[in-house]
Design a protein around this motif. Structure first.
Motif, PDB file in Angstrom:
ATOM      1  N   PHE A  11       0.721  -1.309   0.007  1.00 47.89           N
ATOM      2  CA  PHE A  11      -0.005  -0.100   0.045  1.00 47.89           C
ATOM      3  C   PHE A  11       1.042   1.271   0.030  1.00 47.89           C
ATOM      4  N   HIS A  12       0.466   2.109  -0.906  1.00 53.96           N
ATOM      5  CA  HIS A  12       0.974   3.571  -0.718  1.00 53.96           C
ATOM      6  C   HIS A  12       0.990   4.100   0.779  1.00 53.96           C
ATOM      7  N   PRO A  13       2.053   4.877   1.087  1.00 55.26           N
ATOM      8  CA  PRO A  13       2.035   5.276   2.487  1.00 55.26           C
ATOM      9  C   PRO A  13       0.828   5.924   3.182  1.00 55.26           C
ATOM     10  N   TRP A  14       0.181   6.792   2.015  1.00 56.61           N
ATOM     11  CA  TRP A  14      -1.230   7.409   2.760  1.00 56.61           C
ATOM     12  C   TRP A  14      -2.341   6.213   2.890  1.00 56.61           C
ATOM     13  N   GLU A  15      -2.215   5.181   1.801  1.00 64.48           N
ATOM     14  CA  GLU A  15      -3.176   4.088   2.112  1.00 64.48           C
ATOM     15  C   GLU A  15      -2.736   3.231   3.329  1.00 64.48           C
ATOM     16  N   ALA A  16      -1.532   3.087   3.633  1.00 60.30           N
ATOM     17  CA  ALA A  16      -1.169   2.285   4.788  1.00 60.30           C
ATOM     18  C   ALA A  16      -1.548   3.010   6.057  1.00 60.30           C
ATOM     19  N   VAL A  17      -1.582   4.237   6.085  1.00 60.37           N
ATOM     20  CA  VAL A  17      -2.185   5.117   7.126  1.00 60.37           C
ATOM     21  C   VAL A  17      -3.470   4.805   7.412  1.00 60.37           C
ATOM     22  N   ASP A  18      -4.697   4.826   6.226  1.00 59.48           N
ATOM     23  CA  ASP A  18      -5.797   4.385   6.412  1.00 59.48           C
ATOM     24  C   ASP A  18      -5.981   2.930   6.733  1.00 59.48           C
ATOM     25  N   LEU A  19      -5.216   2.149   6.255  1.00 53.77           N
ATOM     26  CA  LEU A  19      -5.333   0.677   6.816  1.00 53.77           C
ATOM     27  C   LEU A  19      -5.140   0.624   8.307  1.00 53.77           C
ATOM     28  N   LEU A  20      -4.372   1.154   8.611  1.00 54.07           N
ATOM     29  CA  LEU A  20      -3.712   1.099  10.161  1.00 54.07           C
ATOM     30  C   LEU A  20      -4.949   1.518  11.047  1.00 54.07           C
ATOM     31  N   ARG A  21      -5.444   2.779  10.430  1.00 53.87           N
ATOM     32  CA  ARG A  21      -6.748   3.317  11.152  1.00 53.87           C
ATOM     33  C   ARG A  21      -7.761   2.056  11.436  1.00 53.87           C
ATOM     34  N   SER A  22      -7.933   1.556  10.078  1.00 56.67           N
ATOM     35  CA  SER A  22      -9.154   0.531  10.073  1.00 56.67           C
ATOM     36  C   SER A  22      -8.826  -0.626  11.069  1.00 56.67           C
ATOM     37  N   PHE A  23      -7.338  -0.932  11.235  1.00 54.99           N
ATOM     38  CA  PHE A  23      -6.896  -2.017  12.170  1.00 54.99           C
ATOM     39  C   PHE A  23      -7.388  -1.497  13.553  1.00 54.99           C
ATOM     40  N   ALA A  24      -7.260  -0.235  13.786  1.00 55.85           N
ATOM     41  CA  ALA A  24      -7.416   0.247  15.176  1.00 55.85           C
ATOM     42  C   ALA A  24      -9.221   0.077  15.452  1.00 55.85           C
ATOM     43  N   ARG A  25      -9.562   0.415  14.569  1.00 52.29           N
ATOM     44  CA  ARG A  25     -11.323   0.156  14.801  1.00 52.29           C
ATOM     45  C   ARG A  25     -11.586  -1.202  14.595  1.00 52.29           C
ATOM     46  N   ALA A  26     -11.250  -2.053  13.891  1.00 53.05           N
ATOM     47  CA  ALA A  26     -11.458  -3.503  14.159  1.00 53.05           C
ATOM     48  C   ALA A  26     -10.965  -3.830  15.501  1.00 53.05           C
ATOM     49  N   ALA A  27      -9.822  -3.581  15.889  1.00 48.66           N
ATOM     50  CA  ALA A  27      -9.418  -4.080  17.125  1.00 48.66           C
ATOM     51  C   ALA A  27     -10.449  -3.754  18.374  1.00 48.66           C
ATOM     52  N   GLY A  28     -10.771  -2.462  18.448  1.00 46.32           N
ATOM     53  CA  GLY A  28     -11.929  -1.933  19.234  1.00 46.32           C
ATOM     54  C   GLY A  28     -11.073  -1.341  20.291  1.00 46.32           C
TER      55      GLY A  28
ATOM     56  N   PHE B 100       8.250   4.198   9.768  1.00 45.52           N
ATOM     57  CA  PHE B 100       6.763   3.203  10.149  1.00 45.52           C
ATOM     58  C   PHE B 100       6.077   3.933  11.461  1.00 45.52           C
ATOM     59  N   ALA B 101       7.042   4.323  12.370  1.00 49.16           N
ATOM     60  CA  ALA B 101       6.407   5.272  13.721  1.00 49.16           C
ATOM     61  C   ALA B 101       5.527   6.463  12.978  1.00 49.16           C
ATOM     62  N   ARG B 102       6.089   6.997  11.903  1.00 48.02           N
ATOM     63  CA  ARG B 102       5.234   8.317  11.584  1.00 48.02           C
ATOM     64  C   ARG B 102       3.975   7.843  10.934  1.00 48.02           C
ATOM     65  N   LEU B 103       4.001   6.723  10.311  1.00 51.02           N
ATOM     66  CA  LEU B 103       2.575   6.113   9.693  1.00 51.02           C
ATOM     67  C   LEU B 103       1.749   6.115  10.789  1.00 51.02           C
ATOM     68  N   CYS B 104       2.248   5.194  11.957  1.00 50.68           N
ATOM     69  CA  CYS B 104       1.322   4.940  13.053  1.00 50.68           C
ATOM     70  C   CYS B 104       0.844   6.017  13.743  1.00 50.68           C
ATOM     71  N   GLU B 105       1.783   7.160  13.786  1.00 55.10           N
ATOM     72  CA  GLU B 105       1.264   8.418  14.611  1.00 55.10           C
ATOM     73  C   GLU B 105      -0.015   9.020  13.835  1.00 55.10           C
ATOM     74  N   ALA B 106       0.134   9.086  12.496  1.00 56.17           N
ATOM     75  CA  ALA B 106      -0.812   9.809  11.395  1.00 56.17           C
ATOM     76  C   ALA B 106      -2.099   8.865  11.624  1.00 56.17           C
ATOM     77  N   ALA B 107      -1.896   7.566  12.154  1.00 57.41           N
ATOM     78  CA  ALA B 107      -3.011   6.720  12.142  1.00 57.41           C
ATOM     79  C   ALA B 107      -3.597   6.785  13.507  1.00 57.41           C
ATOM     80  N   GLY B 108      -3.021   7.460  14.442  1.00 59.86           N
ATOM     81  CA  GLY B 108      -3.667   7.515  15.759  1.00 59.86           C
ATOM     82  C   GLY B 108      -3.005   6.164  16.769  1.00 59.86           C
ATOM     83  N   LEU B 109      -1.743   5.915  16.158  1.00 56.46           N
ATOM     84  CA  LEU B 109      -1.324   4.644  16.947  1.00 56.46           C
ATOM     85  C   LEU B 109       0.279   5.096  17.419  1.00 56.46           C
ATOM     86  N   GLU B 110       0.803   4.207  18.363  1.00 51.53           N
ATOM     87  CA  GLU B 110       2.060   4.207  18.672  1.00 51.53           C
ATOM     88  C   GLU B 110       2.629   2.820  18.856  1.00 51.53           C
ATOM     89  N   ILE B 111       3.973   2.780  18.794  1.00 59.11           N
ATOM     90  CA  ILE B 111       4.633   1.516  18.939  1.00 59.11           C
ATOM     91  C   ILE B 111       4.971   1.290  20.426  1.00 59.11           C
TER      92      ILE B 111
END
Length: 305
Positions: free
Chosen positions: A150-167, A273-284
């Motif tokens: 996934f392109h980086p901007w798509e990867a951010v959206d995907l990581l966001r969807s993971f956070a929603r799926a995990a709850g 990768f940490a910056r992608l996570c940050e953009a998706a509202g996640l942290e490592i």
């Protein structure tokens, strides 16, 4: 696969087809074969990380986990993790290939007969709509280097969807192929046995079979190269001579040497990768890696307020 999903990319300049269409039943089998090749380090190195740190990873994830696995494939890495989870609540594999999904469900059911399995046939990149589940904590397991497709901007959206799926209180355990010498990366996508080339060319056969196209696969050759500027592998099918291909009433022209891009695979530094996570509202929360730092498994959790 529908013609509307591939025609816009084939009629565009430059031409492209989404990498998910590489994975019909034969493509999935070929990819499993690729994962066993000596030159294809990601699968081997990640399996070593999982085996080495599985007990620690299982302890971090905790008991009564609802394990959600987008792009589960045949599920052979899942076994390593499930072996070290305390009383997992259920496993939810998601895949676009029904054959791979059925195979994975049978494999895991044979190894873990008391584990509830709830397969979801579909494209996780388009929707993460899941059945109502059980378990104390949702964990999305996304091994391999699929995030790089996934392109980086798509990867951010995907990581966001993971956070929603995990709850709430959930987590994502994500495999990331790390940057290293370009020749090592290129060799992984240009194996000496030609399995990756056959995996790539199988896409044309699928287009012919499922959509009635008239590609001549032998008139194309596989090419994969690492673009250091973008930090990604690009995989292409290159026309060896001028081609005129018909698909769903459209004429697709190829000049000699013109290609259709079939895959991108981004490689990341841990900080990237940490910056992608940050953009998706996640942290490592934790990272596990091999001794050469070729590959990383990252435990990502929602960022605090």
């Amino acid at each position: 696969m529908r013609s509307a999903e591939v025609l816009p990319g084939l009629l565009d300049t430059p031409k492209s087809v989404a990498s998910k269409f590489l994975y019909d039943s034969r493509g999935s089998r070929l990819f499993d074969e690729i994962c066993g090749l000596e030159d294809y380090y990601p699968a081997r190195v990640e399996s070593g990380i999982l085996s080495r740190y599985a007990e620690e990873i299982g302890g971090r994830l905790g008991r009564d986990v609802r394990l959600i696995e987008p792009g589960a494939g045949t599920g052979w890495k899942t076994e390593i993790l499930l072996d070290h989870l305390e009383a997992p609540a259920e496993w939810v594999p998601i895949d676009v290939s029904r054959a791979a999904l059925d195979q994975a469900a049978r494999r895991i059911a044979g190894r873990f007969p008391f584990l509830p399995i709830r397969p979801v046939w579909g494209d996780f990149a388009r929707s993460m709509a899941l059945p109502r589940g059980r378990g104390r904590r949702g964990v999305v397991f996304f091994p391999g280097s699929t995030l790089g497709n996934f392109h980086p901007w798509e990867a951010v959206d995907l990581l966001r969807s993971f956070a929603r799926a995990a709850g709430p209180g959930g987590a994502a355990l994500v495999g990331v192929d790390l940057k290293k010498e370009p020749e090592i990366i290129e060799r992984a996508y240009n194996d000496r046995d030609g399995v990756t080339a056959e995996f790539n060319l199988n896409l044309l056969r699928r287009l012919n079979r499922e959509l009635g196209a008239d590609f001549q696969p032998r008139a194309f050759r596989h090419r994969a190269f690492y673009d250091e500027t973008r930090g990604r592998i690009e995989m292409h099918l290159v026309a060896g001579s001028p081609q005129r291909v018909r698909l769903d009433g459209h004429l697709i022209a190829f000049e000699r040497g013109e290609s259709v891009r079939t895959e991108v695979a981004y490689k990341y530094e841990p900080e990237e990768f940490a910056r992608l996570c940050e953009a998706a509202g996640l942290e490592i929360e934790r990272r596990w890696s091999d001794d050469r730092d070729w590959f990383g498994l990252f435990l990502c959790v929602p960022r605090g307020p």
